[in-house]
Design an enzyme around this catalytic site. Structure first.
Site, PDB file in Angstrom:
ATOM      1  N   ARG A  95     -10.441  16.424   7.828  1.00 18.27           N
ATOM      2  CA  ARG A  95     -11.311  16.789   6.692  1.00 18.27           C
ATOM      3  C   ARG A  95     -12.688  17.219   7.192  1.00 18.27           C
ATOM      4  O   ARG A  95     -13.202  16.655   8.159  1.00 18.27           O
ATOM      5  CB  ARG A  95     -11.497  15.600   5.743  1.00 18.27           C
ATOM      6  CG  ARG A  95     -10.222  15.215   5.030  1.00 18.27           C
ATOM      7  CD  ARG A  95     -10.445  14.007   4.144  1.00 18.27           C
ATOM      8  NE  ARG A  95      -9.291  13.141   4.203  1.00 18.27           N
ATOM      9  CZ  ARG A  95      -9.317  11.843   3.994  1.00 18.27           C
ATOM     10  NH1 ARG A  95     -10.436  11.214   3.697  1.00 18.27           N
ATOM     11  NH2 ARG A  95      -8.218  11.139   4.069  1.00 18.27           N
ATOM     12  N   ASN A 134       0.866  -1.179   0.000  1.00 15.88           N
ATOM     13  CA  ASN A 134       0.000   0.000   0.000  1.00 15.88           C
ATOM     14  C   ASN A 134       0.906   1.234   0.000  1.00 15.88           C
ATOM     15  O   ASN A 134       1.470   1.592   1.029  1.00 15.88           O
ATOM     16  CB  ASN A 134      -0.869  -0.057   1.268  1.00 15.88           C
ATOM     17  CG  ASN A 134      -1.831   1.106   1.354  1.00 15.88           C
ATOM     18  OD1 ASN A 134      -1.807   2.015   0.523  1.00 15.88           O
ATOM     19  ND2 ASN A 134      -2.675   1.084   2.370  1.00 15.88           N
ATOM     20  N   ARG A 160      -2.708  -2.068  -3.357  1.00 14.23           N
ATOM     21  CA  ARG A 160      -3.909  -1.277  -3.151  1.00 14.23           C
ATOM     22  C   ARG A 160      -3.832  -0.066  -4.077  1.00 14.23           C
ATOM     23  O   ARG A 160      -2.806   0.611  -4.141  1.00 14.23           O
ATOM     24  CB  ARG A 160      -3.959  -0.783  -1.708  1.00 14.23           C
ATOM     25  CG  ARG A 160      -5.069   0.195  -1.487  1.00 14.23           C
ATOM     26  CD  ARG A 160      -5.033   0.770  -0.099  1.00 14.23           C
ATOM     27  NE  ARG A 160      -6.121   1.707   0.059  1.00 14.23           N
ATOM     28  CZ  ARG A 160      -6.008   2.864   0.688  1.00 14.23           C
ATOM     29  NH1 ARG A 160      -4.844   3.234   1.201  1.00 14.23           N
ATOM     30  NH2 ARG A 160      -7.042   3.650   0.804  1.00 14.23           N
TER      31      ARG A 160
END
Ligand code: AMP
Length: 398
Positions: free
Chosen positions: A242, A7, A92
């Site tokens: 976020r 990943n 990924r």
């Protein structure tokens, strides 16, 4: 069969070597600060509490992957004798656009398509690609598979994934909801069905992946029918840094009236909002929970907003699926914070959701936490995205 799962982030790389006979990770590691001074690798071997650390300047991902391969084969700290023991590599990839609703074997066309999807995920896909290309150079004869974060969400109906923008925006620019964390939602929904002793085809499940990034998915008969993240991972829940859902006119106001640049607005919404922005102190849920317990007003508000937004999504998905059989909590916060699971589920007894406070006093292991009189089952289920990647890799190469 041994599968190496990779990943790649922009300056980091996580990996696991998984033995598919036992489905156990023989080695897990993290390389950080790739391309920045002070790069380092940390690896843990199954069954040992010791961590093996190397500090070595790594100018790019190719050097980082070389070091990973060297470390896996290291005489003293490694776990395999030779690279020939690695049968395949699973990568990924964040964005597969509309092209990929399933994992695929890597070839030149797949690489080209991932490159094309980079415009939809400029922070993630290029980094994922660098890892794929480096592995192709270093392990020429080892087959590789890519698993997309967006793939599981490709079953969403048009009414769920379209935005109320002019249709040409979708046709010309591919602007629509894609959804992310698909591998995790898929894994925990299937584990939930297993834990309930039922076929997933007969269940309506809401999965809450609550980590630093967070999303909720509605899964009907094993298929994703809606999810909270959108065109990018910014939509939906309030996250570590976020903002999640806001009125899109805020963006035009910041740019048009307050004269901020698009980059500044992007930076605020992605890196300075969420827990960090509201509390003004930290993006880590543990810090926010500590501050809340001490009575810090902004931390109290942060958690109230966080739970409220997750609850709103759960309510919305119960309405759109016309019911729910189980709710699942997973990822860093979902697996570890009993406070979050309780905060989200409390005052939902009219929807048949009741959490048992004693059962909920648990972390990190698959547990049913609903009260005996709860119509809806509530679970904590640890996610395992790497295992899904390894399983898909194995399956495709059979
Ligand atoms: P992830 O992105 O899945 O690694 O999750 C990261 C988030 O999980 C961070 O906000 C952490 O604060 C939170 N987390 C990790 N461990 C714990 C814990 N023991 N208690 C509460 N939150 C935790």
């Amino acid at each position: 069969m041994k599968i190496l799962v990779i990943n790649c982030g922009s300056s980091s790389l996580k990996y696991q070597l998984i033995d598919m006979k036992t489905e156990i990770a023989m080695a897990k590691g993290l390389v950080e600060r790739i391309g920045i001074s002070g790069s380092n690798l940390e690896q843990k071997i199954e069954g040992s509490s010791e961590k093996y650390k190397v500090e070595k300047d790594l100018k790019d991902h190719k050097e980082a992957i070389s070091l990973v391969l060297e470390t896996l084969c290291n005489d003293k700290f490694g776990i395999i004798k030779s690279l020939d023991e690695i049968n395949a590599i699973g990568h990924r990839v964040v964005h597969g656009g509309e092209k990929y609703s399933k994992s695929v074997i890597v070839d030149d066309e797949v690489i080209k398509n991932i490159e094309e999807c980079s415009k939809l995920a400029p922070l993630h896909n290029p980094a994922n690609l660098v890892g794929i290309k480096a592995c192709r150079e270093l392990m020429k004869n080892t087959p590789m598979v890519v698993v997309f974060d967006t793939a599981f969400h490709q079953t969403m109906p048009e009414k769920a994934y379209m935005y109320g923008l002019p249709y040409e925006m979708y046709e010309k620019h591919s602007i629509r909801k894609y959804g992310f964390h698909g591998t995790s939602h898929f894994y925990v929904a299937n584990e939930c069905a297993k834990a309930m002793g039922k076929n997933i085809e007969e269940l309506k499940i809401i999965t809450c992946h609550l980590g630093n990034g967070a999303s909720v998915s509605a899964i009907n008969k094993g298929k994703c029918v809606d999810t909270s993240m959108g065109f990018t991972p910014l939509q939906g829940l309030i996250m570590g840094t976020r903002c999640g859902d806001i009125d899109p006119a805020v963006v035009t106001y910041l740019v048009g009236d307050l004269k901020m640049s698009p980059d500044e607005v992007n930076d605020i919404m992605n890196k300075k909002s969420g827990f960090l922005g509201i509390s003004g102190k930290s993006s880590d849920s543990r810090d926010i929970e500590d501050l809340e317990e001490k009575g810090d007003k902004r931390a109290v508000l942060t958690l109230e907003m966080y739970y409220y937004r997750i609850k709103s999504y759960i309510g919305s998905y119960i309405a759109t699926m016309n019911g729910v059989d189980a709710i699942v909590f997973t990822a860093g916060i979902g697996e570890n914070s009993s406070k979050t699971r309780f905060g989200v589920c409390k005052d939902m007894e009219n929807l048949g959701i009741i959490v048992d406070e004693n059962k909920n006093n648990v972390r990190g292991k698959l547990t049913e936490i609903s009260a005996d009189n709860s119509k809806v089952k509530v679970y904590l289920i640890p996610t395992n995205e790497e295992l899904v990647i390894a399983r898909d890799t194995c399956e495709l190469l059979k």
